[in-house]
Write a protein that holds these residues in place. Structure first.
Motif, PDB file in Angstrom:
ATOM      1  N   ALA A   1       0.852  -1.192   0.000  1.00 13.90           N
ATOM      2  CA  ALA A   1       0.000   0.000   0.000  1.00 13.90           C
ATOM      3  C   ALA A   1       0.889   1.243   0.000  1.00 13.90           C
ATOM      4  CB  ALA A   1      -0.920   0.010   1.214  1.00 13.90           C
ATOM      5  N   ALA A   2       0.409   2.301  -0.647  1.00 12.85           N
ATOM      6  CA  ALA A   2       1.172   3.551  -0.746  1.00 12.85           C
ATOM      7  C   ALA A   2       0.395   4.694  -0.108  1.00 12.85           C
ATOM      8  CB  ALA A   2       1.472   3.875  -2.197  1.00 12.85           C
ATOM      9  N   LEU A   3       1.135   5.649   0.441  1.00 12.53           N
ATOM     10  CA  LEU A   3       0.512   6.849   0.988  1.00 12.53           C
ATOM     11  C   LEU A   3       0.175   7.779  -0.174  1.00 12.53           C
ATOM     12  CD1 LEU A   3      -0.301   8.337   3.596  1.00 12.53           C
ATOM     13  CD2 LEU A   3       1.919   9.484   3.507  1.00 12.53           C
ATOM     14  N   LEU A   4      -1.112   8.116  -0.301  1.00 12.77           N
ATOM     15  CA  LEU A   4      -1.568   9.013  -1.358  1.00 12.77           C
ATOM     16  C   LEU A   4      -2.138  10.281  -0.752  1.00 12.77           C
ATOM     17  CD1 LEU A   4      -3.391   6.583  -3.820  1.00 12.77           C
ATOM     18  CD2 LEU A   4      -1.004   7.301  -3.803  1.00 12.77           C
ATOM     19  N   GLN A   5      -2.115  11.327  -1.556  1.00 12.22           N
ATOM     20  CA  GLN A   5      -2.574  12.648  -1.149  1.00 12.22           C
ATOM     21  C   GLN A   5      -3.649  13.088  -2.135  1.00 12.22           C
ATOM     22  OE1 GLN A   5       0.438  15.561  -1.886  1.00 12.22           O
ATOM     23  NE2 GLN A   5      -0.388  16.950  -0.365  1.00 12.22           N
ATOM     24  N   HIS A   6      -4.780  13.569  -1.621  1.00 13.10           N
ATOM     25  CA  HIS A   6      -5.851  14.080  -2.466  1.00 13.10           C
ATOM     26  C   HIS A   6      -5.651  15.576  -2.633  1.00 13.10           C
ATOM     27  CE1 HIS A   6     -10.086  15.234  -3.459  1.00 13.10           C
ATOM     28  NE2 HIS A   6      -9.844  14.253  -4.309  1.00 13.10           N
ATOM     29  N   ARG A   7      -5.399  16.007  -3.858  1.00 10.85           N
ATOM     30  CA  ARG A   7      -5.099  17.421  -4.115  1.00 10.85           C
ATOM     31  C   ARG A   7      -6.365  18.259  -4.028  1.00 10.85           C
ATOM     32  NH1 ARG A   7      -0.115  18.843  -3.760  1.00 10.85           N
ATOM     33  NH2 ARG A   7       0.499  19.504  -5.793  1.00 10.85           N
ATOM     34  N   ASP A   8      -6.238  19.403  -3.358  1.00 11.98           N
ATOM     35  CA  ASP A   8      -7.347  20.343  -3.252  1.00 11.98           C
ATOM     36  C   ASP A   8      -7.749  20.847  -4.624  1.00 11.98           C
ATOM     37  OD1 ASP A   8      -7.393  20.195  -0.495  1.00 11.98           O
ATOM     38  OD2 ASP A   8      -6.078  21.914  -0.222  1.00 11.98           O
ATOM     39  N   ASP A   9      -9.010  21.117  -4.763  1.00  8.17           N
ATOM     40  CA  ASP A   9      -9.532  21.656  -6.013  1.00  8.17           C
ATOM     41  C   ASP A   9      -9.602  23.181  -5.899  1.00  8.17           C
ATOM     42  OD1 ASP A   9     -10.607  21.913  -8.496  1.00  8.17           O
ATOM     43  OD2 ASP A   9     -12.545  21.039  -8.007  1.00  8.17           O
ATOM     44  N   ILE A  10      -8.419  23.807  -5.765  1.00 13.24           N
ATOM     45  CA  ILE A  10      -8.343  25.258  -5.649  1.00 13.24           C
ATOM     46  C   ILE A  10      -7.366  25.787  -6.693  1.00 13.24           C
ATOM     47  CG2 ILE A  10      -8.922  25.308  -3.184  1.00 13.24           C
ATOM     48  CD1 ILE A  10      -5.966  25.630  -2.571  1.00 13.24           C
ATOM     49  N   PRO A  11      -7.510  27.043  -7.097  1.00 12.84           N
ATOM     50  CA  PRO A  11      -6.610  27.595  -8.109  1.00 12.84           C
ATOM     51  C   PRO A  11      -5.147  27.501  -7.693  1.00 12.84           C
ATOM     52  CG  PRO A  11      -8.450  29.071  -7.716  1.00 12.84           C
ATOM     53  CD  PRO A  11      -8.531  27.987  -6.672  1.00 12.84           C
ATOM     54  N   GLY A  12      -4.280  27.160  -8.641  1.00 14.30           N
ATOM     55  CA  GLY A  12      -2.854  27.103  -8.397  1.00 14.30           C
ATOM     56  C   GLY A  12      -2.353  25.741  -7.964  1.00 14.30           C
ATOM     57  N   ILE A  13      -3.247  24.820  -7.682  1.00 10.32           N
ATOM     58  CA  ILE A  13      -2.844  23.471  -7.274  1.00 10.32           C
ATOM     59  C   ILE A  13      -2.809  22.581  -8.508  1.00 10.32           C
ATOM     60  CG2 ILE A  13      -3.553  21.409  -5.975  1.00 10.32           C
ATOM     61  CD1 ILE A  13      -2.516  23.539  -4.139  1.00 10.32           C
ATOM     62  N   ALA A  14      -1.686  21.907  -8.701  1.00 11.48           N
ATOM     63  CA  ALA A  14      -1.577  20.973  -9.826  1.00 11.48           C
ATOM     64  C   ALA A  14      -2.437  19.750  -9.545  1.00 11.48           C
ATOM     65  CB  ALA A  14      -0.122  20.558 -10.018  1.00 11.48           C
ATOM     66  N   ASP A  15      -3.001  19.177 -10.575  1.00 13.82           N
ATOM     67  CA  ASP A  15      -3.820  17.965 -10.467  1.00 13.82           C
ATOM     68  C   ASP A  15      -4.955  18.121  -9.457  1.00 13.82           C
ATOM     69  OD1 ASP A  15      -2.093  16.608 -12.299  1.00 13.82           O
ATOM     70  OD2 ASP A  15      -0.685  16.321 -10.653  1.00 13.82           O
ATOM     71  N   PRO A  16      -5.751  19.193  -9.564  1.00  7.78           N
ATOM     72  CA  PRO A  16      -6.819  19.412  -8.581  1.00  7.78           C
ATOM     73  C   PRO A  16      -7.835  18.280  -8.582  1.00  7.78           C
ATOM     74  CG  PRO A  16      -7.141  20.809 -10.500  1.00  7.78           C
ATOM     75  CD  PRO A  16      -5.789  20.169 -10.647  1.00  7.78           C
TER      76      PRO A  16
ATOM     77  N   VAL B   1       4.227   8.176  11.718  1.00 10.49           N
ATOM     78  CA  VAL B   1       2.912   8.814  11.724  1.00 10.49           C
ATOM     79  C   VAL B   1       2.907   9.901  10.655  1.00 10.49           C
ATOM     80  CG1 VAL B   1       2.439   8.350  14.163  1.00 10.49           C
ATOM     81  CG2 VAL B   1       3.616  10.449  13.518  1.00 10.49           C
ATOM     82  N   PHE B   2       1.713  10.230  10.201  1.00  9.15           N
ATOM     83  CA  PHE B   2       1.573  11.319   9.234  1.00  9.15           C
ATOM     84  C   PHE B   2       0.347  12.128   9.592  1.00  9.15           C
ATOM     85  CE2 PHE B   2      -0.774   7.743   7.481  1.00  9.15           C
ATOM     86  CZ  PHE B   2      -1.967   8.331   7.057  1.00  9.15           C
ATOM     87  N   GLU B   3       0.305  13.347   9.091  1.00 12.72           N
ATOM     88  CA  GLU B   3      -0.858  14.203   9.283  1.00 12.72           C
ATOM     89  C   GLU B   3      -1.031  15.078   8.052  1.00 12.72           C
ATOM     90  OE1 GLU B   3      -0.326  17.779  11.882  1.00 12.72           O
ATOM     91  OE2 GLU B   3       1.556  16.782  12.425  1.00 12.72           O
ATOM     92  N   CYS B   4      -2.257  15.497   7.827  1.00 10.49           N
ATOM     93  CA  CYS B   4      -2.554  16.384   6.702  1.00 10.49           C
ATOM     94  C   CYS B   4      -2.080  17.783   7.071  1.00 10.49           C
ATOM     95  CB  CYS B   4      -4.048  16.395   6.406  1.00 10.49           C
ATOM     96  SG  CYS B   4      -4.717  14.781   6.031  1.00 10.49           S
ATOM     97  N   ARG B   5      -0.962  18.201   6.503  1.00 10.31           N
ATOM     98  CA  ARG B   5      -0.379  19.484   6.872  1.00 10.31           C
ATOM     99  C   ARG B   5      -0.867  20.626   5.996  1.00 10.31           C
ATOM    100  NH1 ARG B   5       5.037  19.321   9.241  1.00 10.31           N
ATOM    101  NH2 ARG B   5       4.560  21.492   9.536  1.00 10.31           N
ATOM    102  N   GLU B   6      -1.332  20.330   4.805  1.00  6.93           N
ATOM    103  CA  GLU B   6      -1.737  21.400   3.891  1.00  6.93           C
ATOM    104  C   GLU B   6      -3.218  21.297   3.543  1.00  6.93           C
ATOM    105  OE1 GLU B   6       1.013  21.382   0.620  1.00  6.93           O
ATOM    106  OE2 GLU B   6       2.610  22.193   1.860  1.00  6.93           O
ATOM    107  N   GLY B   7      -4.004  20.695   4.424  1.00  7.35           N
ATOM    108  CA  GLY B   7      -5.438  20.607   4.209  1.00  7.35           C
ATOM    109  C   GLY B   7      -5.840  19.621   3.139  1.00  7.35           C
ATOM    110  N   GLN B   8      -4.945  18.713   2.787  1.00  9.19           N
ATOM    111  CA  GLN B   8      -5.240  17.729   1.750  1.00  9.19           C
ATOM    112  C   GLN B   8      -5.269  16.349   2.384  1.00  9.19           C
ATOM    113  OE1 GLN B   8      -2.951  18.359  -1.881  1.00  9.19           O
ATOM    114  NE2 GLN B   8      -2.306  20.317  -1.061  1.00  9.19           N
ATOM    115  N   GLU B   9      -6.331  15.608   2.128  1.00 15.75           N
ATOM    116  CA  GLU B   9      -6.492  14.284   2.725  1.00 15.75           C
ATOM    117  C   GLU B   9      -5.327  13.373   2.352  1.00 15.75           C
ATOM    118  OE1 GLU B   9      -9.573  10.505   2.714  1.00 15.75           O
ATOM    119  OE2 GLU B   9     -10.094  12.304   1.593  1.00 15.75           O
ATOM    120  N   LEU B  10      -4.887  12.586   3.320  1.00 17.53           N
ATOM    121  CA  LEU B  10      -3.823  11.603   3.130  1.00 17.53           C
ATOM    122  C   LEU B  10      -4.327  10.258   3.617  1.00 17.53           C
ATOM    123  CD1 LEU B  10      -0.916  13.613   4.755  1.00 17.53           C
ATOM    124  CD2 LEU B  10      -1.073  13.048   2.335  1.00 17.53           C
TER     125      LEU B  10
END
Length: 144
Positions: A21-36, A102-111
């Protein structure tokens, strides 16, 4: 402080658990974010004073609060080969997930950790499976 990119280079890390299994990040759908709105591996831009590995480590730390162990290169990909219109390169590494980490969502993006067979059910970047498979093969080779 302004950010200067090295040849528009982006560095990412495939953090693999023992089960693949890999740690994935869900990119925010906001302007300036790649792969929203898509799932990606943690990572981001490389600044002019950094090596690719330093950039990958910094980005993972900034986005997840996780400190990577040993990074192994998976290669450099052109943006065209990965389905992007812009002129950039993407360099990926893989690392074993520290089971005590451990990990945490630091930039408001689900992990979250996702199994490879679950990946097809997610809205993900087009290259996710290809890079993930390469990381799984590298992990398998490293275990021999």
């Amino acid at each position: 402080m302004s950010v200067v990119l090295i040849q528009a280079q982006v560095c990412g890390v495939v953090l693999l658990r023992e089960d693949g299994a890999a740690l994935l990040q869900h990119r925010d759908d906001i302007p300036g974010i790649a792969d929203p709105g898509l799932w990606v591996f943690p990572g981001g831009h490389r600044e002019d004073h950094e090596t690719s590995e330093q950039a990958a480590r910094r980005e993972v730390l900034e986005e997840t609060s996780y400190r990577c162990g040993e990074l192994q290169s998976l290669g450099i990909f052109s943006s065209a080969a990965l389905g992007y219109q812009s002129d950039l390169t993407l360099e990926f590494f893989w690392a074993r997930w520290d089971e005590g980490g451990v990990f945490e969502c630091r930039e408001g993006q689900e992990l979250r950790f996702v199994r490879r067979d679950e990946m097809e059910q997610l809205p993900a970047v087009s290259y996710l499976g290809r890079v993930w498979d390469r990381a799984l093969l590298a992990k398998q080779g490293a275990a021999v």
